[in-house]
Motif scaffolding. Structure first.
Motif, PDB file in Angstrom:
ATOM      1  N   ARG A 117      13.256   3.877  63.372  1.00  0.00           N
ATOM      2  CA  ARG A 117      12.868   2.608  62.762  1.00  0.00           C
ATOM      3  C   ARG A 117      11.585   2.818  61.991  1.00  0.00           C
ATOM      4  O   ARG A 117      10.749   3.629  62.359  1.00  0.00           O
ATOM      5  CB  ARG A 117      12.625   1.541  63.834  1.00  0.00           C
ATOM      6  N   PHE A 118      11.395   2.047  60.939  1.00  0.00           N
ATOM      7  CA  PHE A 118      10.093   1.855  60.330  1.00  0.00           C
ATOM      8  C   PHE A 118       9.572   0.575  60.956  1.00  0.00           C
ATOM      9  O   PHE A 118      10.312  -0.400  61.079  1.00  0.00           O
ATOM     10  CB  PHE A 118      10.199   1.672  58.813  1.00  0.00           C
ATOM     11  N   LEU A 119       8.332   0.570  61.377  1.00  0.00           N
ATOM     12  CA  LEU A 119       7.792  -0.634  62.013  1.00  0.00           C
ATOM     13  C   LEU A 119       7.680  -1.777  61.020  1.00  0.00           C
ATOM     14  O   LEU A 119       7.317  -1.593  59.873  1.00  0.00           O
ATOM     15  CB  LEU A 119       6.421  -0.348  62.628  1.00  0.00           C
ATOM     16  N   THR A 120       7.970  -2.945  61.503  1.00  0.00           N
ATOM     17  CA  THR A 120       7.909  -4.166  60.723  1.00  0.00           C
ATOM     18  C   THR A 120       6.499  -4.748  60.774  1.00  0.00           C
ATOM     19  O   THR A 120       5.663  -4.307  61.546  1.00  0.00           O
ATOM     20  CB  THR A 120       8.908  -5.196  61.296  1.00  0.00           C
ATOM     21  N   GLU A 121       6.280  -5.767  59.987  1.00  0.00           N
ATOM     22  CA  GLU A 121       5.048  -6.539  60.110  1.00  0.00           C
ATOM     23  C   GLU A 121       5.144  -7.333  61.412  1.00  0.00           C
ATOM     24  O   GLU A 121       6.207  -7.838  61.770  1.00  0.00           O
ATOM     25  CB  GLU A 121       4.891  -7.491  58.929  1.00  0.00           C
ATOM     26  N   PHE A 122       4.033  -7.418  62.122  1.00  0.00           N
ATOM     27  CA  PHE A 122       4.004  -8.177  63.367  1.00  0.00           C
ATOM     28  C   PHE A 122       3.560  -9.602  63.066  1.00  0.00           C
ATOM     29  O   PHE A 122       2.601  -9.805  62.319  1.00  0.00           O
ATOM     30  CB  PHE A 122       3.053  -7.529  64.378  1.00  0.00           C
ATOM     31  N   LEU A 137      19.222   5.876  73.778  1.00  0.00           N
ATOM     32  CA  LEU A 137      19.531   4.987  72.658  1.00  0.00           C
ATOM     33  C   LEU A 137      19.460   5.768  71.360  1.00  0.00           C
ATOM     34  O   LEU A 137      18.715   6.736  71.232  1.00  0.00           O
ATOM     35  CB  LEU A 137      18.550   3.817  72.624  1.00  0.00           C
ATOM     36  N   ASN A 138      20.222   5.306  70.364  1.00  0.00           N
ATOM     37  CA  ASN A 138      20.226   5.978  69.075  1.00  0.00           C
ATOM     38  C   ASN A 138      20.337   4.947  67.965  1.00  0.00           C
ATOM     39  O   ASN A 138      20.501   3.756  68.227  1.00  0.00           O
ATOM     40  CB  ASN A 138      21.362   7.001  69.005  1.00  0.00           C
ATOM     41  N   GLY A 139      20.244   5.387  66.739  1.00  0.00           N
ATOM     42  CA  GLY A 139      20.347   4.502  65.593  1.00  0.00           C
ATOM     43  C   GLY A 139      19.046   3.755  65.338  1.00  0.00           C
ATOM     44  O   GLY A 139      18.000   4.083  65.887  1.00  0.00           O
ATOM     45  N   GLU A 140      19.124   2.741  64.488  1.00  0.00           N
ATOM     46  CA  GLU A 140      17.939   1.970  64.121  1.00  0.00           C
ATOM     47  C   GLU A 140      17.728   0.794  65.059  1.00  0.00           C
ATOM     48  O   GLU A 140      18.642   0.023  65.320  1.00  0.00           O
ATOM     49  CB  GLU A 140      18.056   1.448  62.687  1.00  0.00           C
ATOM     50  N   PHE A 141      16.509   0.676  65.546  1.00  0.00           N
ATOM     51  CA  PHE A 141      16.132  -0.446  66.395  1.00  0.00           C
ATOM     52  C   PHE A 141      15.982  -1.684  65.517  1.00  0.00           C
ATOM     53  O   PHE A 141      15.332  -1.636  64.477  1.00  0.00           O
ATOM     54  CB  PHE A 141      14.811  -0.135  67.104  1.00  0.00           C
ATOM     55  N   PRO A 142      16.570  -2.828  65.902  1.00  0.00           N
ATOM     56  CA  PRO A 142      16.459  -4.046  65.088  1.00  0.00           C
ATOM     57  C   PRO A 142      15.023  -4.588  65.059  1.00  0.00           C
ATOM     58  O   PRO A 142      14.470  -4.971  66.087  1.00  0.00           O
ATOM     59  CB  PRO A 142      17.387  -5.042  65.803  1.00  0.00           C
ATOM     60  N   ASN A 143      14.409  -4.585  63.888  1.00  0.00           N
ATOM     61  CA  ASN A 143      13.032  -5.067  63.739  1.00  0.00           C
ATOM     62  C   ASN A 143      12.870  -6.513  64.175  1.00  0.00           C
ATOM     63  O   ASN A 143      11.798  -6.919  64.612  1.00  0.00           O
ATOM     64  CB  ASN A 143      12.563  -4.923  62.292  1.00  0.00           C
ATOM     65  N   SER A 144      13.902  -7.307  64.066  1.00  0.00           N
ATOM     66  CA  SER A 144      13.804  -8.727  64.409  1.00  0.00           C
ATOM     67  C   SER A 144      13.461  -8.941  65.887  1.00  0.00           C
ATOM     68  O   SER A 144      12.958 -10.002  66.257  1.00  0.00           O
ATOM     69  CB  SER A 144      15.097  -9.456  64.049  1.00  0.00           C
TER      70      SER A 144
END
Length: 162
Positions: free
Chosen positions: A74-79, A47-54
């Motif tokens: 990815r930058f990790l999102t708030e959980f 896999l490549n690119g940005e992982f969807p934080n949603s």
């Protein structure tokens, strides 16, 4: 393989396990619409690119394994508070940035694998706030600080630390 085309009409899917399948594409944002998804295993799929934080905010998601996708960023999102996430495996990806303090919201978490090959996560990880079910977190190579600002006695299931 075009992952988005494959998943196009499967929005009620509960488990998606494609580990070791050479997908060689990005993770489609539409995967965040799979509100019944409980387990997502896409390890070693190129896999490549940005992982969807949603996807981290899916209401029933318990397992996210993206290990071995060295071009996935990815930058990790708030959980979200009350998340049912039990396993978070991001080793050998290019996730980076500050580890959100809201990782403490993952009260069901028992597997945490952020082992560095490409990860560049940093900041404090306060074990006082993470799940007492955490068994053997793999955190090596990241720039995490303050791992032990307070005793880790609340980690009653801990049997190793890598």
């Amino acid at each position: 393989m075009d992952l988005e085309a494959l998943l196009q009409n499967m929005t009620n899917m509960r488990d998606l396990h494609l580990a070791l399948v050479n997908i060689s594409s990005s993770v489609p944002q539409s995967l965040a619409n799979f509100s019944s998804l409980t387990s997502l295993s896409l390890s070693f799929c190129n896999l490549n690119g940005e992982f969807p934080n949603s996807i981290f905010h899916l209401p029933k998601i318990q397992v996210i394994d993206l290990s071995g996708n060295k071009f996935l960023t990815r930058f990790l999102t708030e959980f979200p508070y009350g998340s049912p996430l039990k396993q978070l495996q991001l080793s050998r990806t290019r996730f980076s940035g500050k580890l959100p303090s809201s990782i403490g919201n993952l009260k069901a978490l028992n597997v945490l694998n952020l082992y560095l090959d490409q990860n560049q996560l940093n900041g404090p990880l306060d074990f006082q706030n993470v799940s007492s079910n955490l068994k053997s977190p793999e955190l090596g190579g990241n720039k995490l600080i303050e791992l032990f600002p307070r005793p880790i006695a609340n980690l009653s299931e801990l049997y190793g630390l890598v």
